[in-house]
Design a protein around this motif. Structure first.
Motif, PDB file in Angstrom:
ATOM      1  N   GLN A   1       0.976   5.174   1.460  1.00 41.41           N
ATOM      2  CA  GLN A   1       0.218   6.092   2.156  1.00 41.41           C
ATOM      3  C   GLN A   1       1.105   7.724   2.383  1.00 41.41           C
ATOM      4  OE1 GLN A   1       0.026   4.944   6.222  1.00 41.41           O
ATOM      5  NE2 GLN A   1      -1.820   6.312   6.784  1.00 41.41           N
TER       6      GLN A   1
ATOM      7  N   ILE B   1      -8.362   4.826  10.992  1.00 44.82           N
ATOM      8  CA  ILE B   1      -8.864   4.474   9.566  1.00 44.82           C
ATOM      9  C   ILE B   1      -9.990   3.503   9.672  1.00 44.82           C
ATOM     10  CG2 ILE B   1      -7.921   4.112   7.309  1.00 44.82           C
ATOM     11  CD1 ILE B   1      -5.316   5.096   8.346  1.00 44.82           C
TER      12      ILE B   1
ATOM     13  N   GLY C   1     -10.884   4.380   4.187  1.00 42.86           N
ATOM     14  CA  GLY C   1     -11.545   5.566   4.147  1.00 42.86           C
ATOM     15  C   GLY C   1     -10.163   6.608   4.427  1.00 42.86           C
ATOM     16  N   PRO C   2     -10.658   7.763   4.135  1.00 42.37           N
ATOM     17  CA  PRO C   2      -9.495   8.967   4.311  1.00 42.37           C
ATOM     18  C   PRO C   2      -9.031   9.066   5.775  1.00 42.37           C
ATOM     19  CG  PRO C   2     -11.623   9.992   4.216  1.00 42.37           C
ATOM     20  CD  PRO C   2     -11.919   8.351   4.092  1.00 42.37           C
TER      21      PRO C   2
ATOM     22  N   PHE D   1      -4.909   8.684  14.922  1.00 40.64           N
ATOM     23  CA  PHE D   1      -5.434   8.635  13.277  1.00 40.64           C
ATOM     24  C   PHE D   1      -6.379   7.221  13.515  1.00 40.64           C
ATOM     25  CE2 PHE D   1      -6.135  10.209   9.435  1.00 40.64           C
ATOM     26  CZ  PHE D   1      -5.555   9.620   8.318  1.00 40.64           C
TER      27      PHE D   1
ATOM     28  N   GLU E   1      -2.935  10.914   5.530  1.00 42.16           N
ATOM     29  CA  GLU E   1      -4.021   9.987   4.485  1.00 42.16           C
ATOM     30  C   GLU E   1      -4.097   8.491   4.632  1.00 42.16           C
ATOM     31  OE1 GLU E   1      -3.363  13.290   0.750  1.00 42.16           O
ATOM     32  OE2 GLU E   1      -3.525  11.346   0.336  1.00 42.16           O
ATOM     33  N   ALA E   2      -5.172   8.113   4.321  1.00 45.82           N
ATOM     34  CA  ALA E   2      -5.347   6.515   4.372  1.00 45.82           C
ATOM     35  C   ALA E   2      -4.306   5.970   3.354  1.00 45.82           C
ATOM     36  CB  ALA E   2      -6.774   6.349   4.415  1.00 45.82           C
ATOM     37  N   PRO E   3      -3.984   4.540   3.514  1.00 42.96           N
ATOM     38  CA  PRO E   3      -3.373   3.755   2.537  1.00 42.96           C
ATOM     39  C   PRO E   3      -4.175   3.525   1.222  1.00 42.96           C
ATOM     40  CG  PRO E   3      -3.277   2.834   4.687  1.00 42.96           C
ATOM     41  CD  PRO E   3      -4.235   4.029   4.752  1.00 42.96           C
TER      42      PRO E   3
ATOM     43  N   TYR F   1       0.746  -1.073   0.001  1.00 45.61           N
ATOM     44  CA  TYR F   1       0.076   0.075  -0.009  1.00 45.61           C
ATOM     45  C   TYR F   1       1.049   1.540   0.092  1.00 45.61           C
ATOM     46  CZ  TYR F   1      -4.404  -2.774   1.078  1.00 45.61           C
ATOM     47  OH  TYR F   1      -5.279  -3.461   1.440  1.00 45.61           O
TER      48      TYR F   1
END
Lengths: 109, 117
Positions: free
Chosen positions: A37, B93, B109-110, B91, A41-43, A35
């Motif tokens: 990233q 997720i 998701g963000p 964080f 932010e998300a992966p 992934y």
């Protein structure tokens, strides 16, 4: 225990090629994922390997050797936007994803 | 492509209050959603697996009474952090697996950045 190892940080030059290695020791194996990233932010999914060999996808490819517990992600023709963390994850015998800590890739002009 | 949204994207709350985070699959149905937590410069840590219509499965060390998960529909899962403390700042997720898709791909998701003061 289960363990995923990848370098903490790598530096490369724009336009060059970089190989990010990942070694793993897990309870069973049902696929390896890479992934990307970006910070905060998300992966986002890059690749999935479940059989030995090389999977090529345009500007990057991913390799797997199950007997060696080893994979690499090869990024070609690096661009500044490729600066990100690259996460290696292995799905174990329970179909749980075990995540590496990620490799922060810094690209210099 | 499959899209997963999270709301809110960031939240600041006072210690002792509760915060609810929503995770929605926008263009697909997800029987399974996953909740992760990520501290700075650390790996993603799976907190729980959320299954539509049934109780979530929590990872070892994750308090189910503190992190309440509800997956009431095929497109929505919620995570409620109850009685939040500064150490819960992280964080968060979510990811979802498409019921009609491949068995290996998760859509993330963000993320939601939670800061507890």
């Amino acid at each position: 225990g289960q363990n995923i190892d990848q370098p903490t940080e790598m530096t490369a030059t724009e336009g060059a090629i970089v190989q990010i290695n990942c070694t793993y020791q897990t309870s069973g194996f049902n696929g390896l994922f890479w992934y990307q990233q970006h910070a905060g932010e998300a992966p986002t999914f890059l690749s999935y390997n479940v059989l030995d060999g090389l999977e090529e996808k345009g500007s990057f490819s991913s390799f797997l050797s199950r007997s060696k517990g080893y994979s690499y992600l090869l990024l070609k023709e690096l661009q500044m936007k490729d600066s990100a963390s690259y996460l290696c994850a292995v799905r174990d015998s329970n179909y749980q994803l075990i995540w590496g800590a990620g490799t922060k890739l810094i690209i210099k002009p | 492509g499959a899209v997963v949204s999270q709301h809110p994207s960031w939240v600041i709350c006072k210690s002792g209050t509760s915060v609810k985070i929503e995770c929605r699959s926008l263009d697909f149905q997800a029987t399974t959603m996953f909740w992760y937590r990520q501290f700075p410069k650390q790996s993603l840590m799976l907190m729980a697996t959320s299954n539509e219509g049934s109780k979530a499965t929590y990872e070892q060390g994750v308090e189910k009474d503190k992190f309440l998960i509800n997956h009431a529909s095929l497109t929505l899962s919620t995570l409620t952090v109850t009685s939040a403390h500064p150490e819960d700042s992280s964080f968060y997720i979510c990811s979802a697996r498409d019921i009609a898709g491949s068995d290996y791909e998760q859509y993330f998701g963000p993320g939601t950045r939670l800061t507890v003061t």
